[in-house]
Design an enzyme around this catalytic site. Sequence first.
Site, PDB file in Angstrom:
ATOM      1  N   ASN A   9       0.879  -1.132   0.110  1.00  0.00           N
ATOM      2  CA  ASN A   9      -0.105  -0.061   0.079  1.00  0.00           C
ATOM      3  C   ASN A   9       0.737   1.081   0.024  1.00  0.00           C
ATOM      4  O   ASN A   9       1.423   1.546   0.987  1.00  0.00           O
ATOM      5  CB  ASN A   9      -0.816   0.221   1.101  1.00  0.00           C
ATOM      6  CG  ASN A   9      -1.723   1.270   1.331  1.00  0.00           C
ATOM      7  OD1 ASN A   9      -1.756   1.986   0.400  1.00  0.00           O
ATOM      8  ND2 ASN A   9      -2.319   1.382   2.489  1.00  0.00           N
ATOM      9  N   LYS A  11      -0.031   4.278  -0.341  1.00  0.00           N
ATOM     10  CA  LYS A  11      -0.528   5.366   0.185  1.00  0.00           C
ATOM     11  C   LYS A  11      -0.222   6.651  -0.625  1.00  0.00           C
ATOM     12  O   LYS A  11      -0.235   6.361  -1.918  1.00  0.00           O
ATOM     13  CB  LYS A  11       0.104   5.646   1.831  1.00  0.00           C
ATOM     14  CG  LYS A  11      -0.314   4.310   2.445  1.00  0.00           C
ATOM     15  CD  LYS A  11       0.115   4.698   3.977  1.00  0.00           C
ATOM     16  CE  LYS A  11       0.262   3.501   4.873  1.00  0.00           C
ATOM     17  NZ  LYS A  11      -0.136   3.552   6.199  1.00  0.00           N
ATOM     18  N   HIS A  94      -9.731   1.425   4.300  1.00  0.00           N
ATOM     19  CA  HIS A  94      -8.422   1.465   5.202  1.00  0.00           C
ATOM     20  C   HIS A  94      -8.631   2.293   6.307  1.00  0.00           C
ATOM     21  O   HIS A  94      -9.669   3.198   6.320  1.00  0.00           O
ATOM     22  CB  HIS A  94      -7.471   1.925   4.313  1.00  0.00           C
ATOM     23  CG  HIS A  94      -6.144   1.959   4.915  1.00  0.00           C
ATOM     24  ND1 HIS A  94      -5.606   2.913   5.852  1.00  0.00           N
ATOM     25  CD2 HIS A  94      -4.986   1.350   4.699  1.00  0.00           C
ATOM     26  CE1 HIS A  94      -4.444   2.569   6.073  1.00  0.00           C
ATOM     27  NE2 HIS A  94      -3.899   1.528   5.571  1.00  0.00           N
ATOM     28  N   GLU A  96      -7.371   4.606   7.479  1.00  0.00           N
ATOM     29  CA  GLU A  96      -7.083   6.187   7.322  1.00  0.00           C
ATOM     30  C   GLU A  96      -8.257   6.864   6.641  1.00  0.00           C
ATOM     31  O   GLU A  96      -8.558   8.025   6.777  1.00  0.00           O
ATOM     32  CB  GLU A  96      -5.761   6.351   6.369  1.00  0.00           C
ATOM     33  CG  GLU A  96      -4.584   6.157   7.325  1.00  0.00           C
ATOM     34  CD  GLU A  96      -3.202   5.594   6.556  1.00  0.00           C
ATOM     35  OE1 GLU A  96      -3.232   5.747   5.338  1.00  0.00           O
ATOM     36  OE2 GLU A  96      -2.362   5.243   7.230  1.00  0.00           O
ATOM     37  N   GLU A 165      -6.172  -4.859  10.244  1.00  0.00           N
ATOM     38  CA  GLU A 165      -5.030  -3.982  10.445  1.00  0.00           C
ATOM     39  C   GLU A 165      -5.196  -3.110  11.612  1.00  0.00           C
ATOM     40  O   GLU A 165      -6.125  -2.207  11.630  1.00  0.00           O
ATOM     41  CB  GLU A 165      -5.237  -3.049   9.245  1.00  0.00           C
ATOM     42  CG  GLU A 165      -4.676  -3.433   8.048  1.00  0.00           C
ATOM     43  CD  GLU A 165      -3.976  -2.407   7.060  1.00  0.00           C
ATOM     44  OE1 GLU A 165      -2.791  -2.729   6.462  1.00  0.00           O
ATOM     45  OE2 GLU A 165      -4.583  -1.417   6.960  1.00  0.00           O
ATOM     46  N   GLY A 171       1.764   2.091  10.552  1.00  0.00           N
ATOM     47  CA  GLY A 171       2.782   3.404  10.561  1.00  0.00           C
ATOM     48  C   GLY A 171       3.505   3.833  11.724  1.00  0.00           C
ATOM     49  O   GLY A 171       4.026   4.760  12.025  1.00  0.00           O
ATOM     50  N   SER A 209       2.829  -2.218  10.260  1.00  0.00           N
ATOM     51  CA  SER A 209       4.354  -2.253  10.464  1.00  0.00           C
ATOM     52  C   SER A 209       5.008  -3.729  10.124  1.00  0.00           C
ATOM     53  O   SER A 209       6.168  -4.217  10.795  1.00  0.00           O
ATOM     54  CB  SER A 209       4.532  -1.884  12.076  1.00  0.00           C
ATOM     55  OG  SER A 209       4.151  -0.618  12.181  1.00  0.00           O
TER      56      SER A 209
HETATM   57  C1  PEP Z   1      -1.112   0.226   5.581  1.00  0.00           C
HETATM   58  O1  PEP Z   1      -1.347   1.313   5.522  1.00  0.00           O
HETATM   59  O2  PEP Z   1      -2.008  -0.484   5.346  1.00  0.00           O
HETATM   60  C2  PEP Z   1      -0.044  -0.292   6.791  1.00  0.00           C
HETATM   61  C3  PEP Z   1      -0.069  -1.657   7.044  1.00  0.00           C
HETATM   62  O3  PEP Z   1       0.898   0.430   7.052  1.00  0.00           O
HETATM   63  P1  PEP Z   1       2.245   0.217   7.760  1.00  0.00           P
HETATM   64  O4  PEP Z   1       2.860  -1.092   7.037  1.00  0.00           O
HETATM   65  O5  PEP Z   1       3.356   1.226   7.193  1.00  0.00           O
HETATM   66  O6  PEP Z   1       2.204   0.313   9.095  1.00  0.00           O
END
Ligand code: PEP
Length: 247
Positions: A9, A11, A94, A96, A165, A171, A209
Amino acid sequence: MKKKLIAGNWKMNGSLAANEGLVTALRAGLGVPNCHVALCVPSVYLPQMQALVAGSSIDLGAQDVSQHESGAFTGEVSGNMLKEFGVHYCIVGHSERREYHFETDALVAAKTQRALACGITPIVCVGETLAEREAGKTEEVVKRQLAAVIHANGHCISEIVVAYEPVWAIGTGKTASTEQAQQVHAVLRAQLKAASPQADRIHILYGGSMNAANAAQLLAQPDIDGGLVGGASLKAPDFLSIIASAL
Ligand code: PEP
């Protein structure tokens, strides 16, 4: 056993030059992967990315889709438009978007429906905040989020991908422990099984992460069928290393 899926992803990251460099490095290091690989990129880069991944084992993904088919929805991108650029997957719901764009469970369910209607595999994200986890509400939250999608999509549910998630792990560098992740994945698997006799074919990804150091252990869990990878998908060596650990 089904092949795992590793989806990046990006982003709101990238540029024409950076995308070319990253995909060139990924293609050079990829060989024939043991898993499915996808890159979910900003929509504006889809034409460029379609050319960059052509002939490779990388599938293209988007990061959002409109719940509407077409019409007066300024700024939105429809499923049919995504499909015209070879999009195979689309992230929906997601955290976000749930947080900054106020996407509700019902809207996420409607977007999932639109993606499926356009022949795009939705990657439906669910996950609890830190406050919800600390209040002992993790199961309740993820089950509520997934139930809305199951309710709206009926027997088509076996065509989706689910991504667990935990919001507190996205992040932040804080990964869910393998036990925490597996526990929630098992809950989601049971919920999907109750909804569809074909639930075993559904990929349930872990995201939050995931990196080159922790991927192998997470991906070895029985109900973790892959990863949704944010930050680490922007660095070719890290993303390649995650892909290599998806056996
Ligand atoms: C994501 O935004 O879907 C995600 C998992 O981000 P990160 O791996 O940076 O935590």
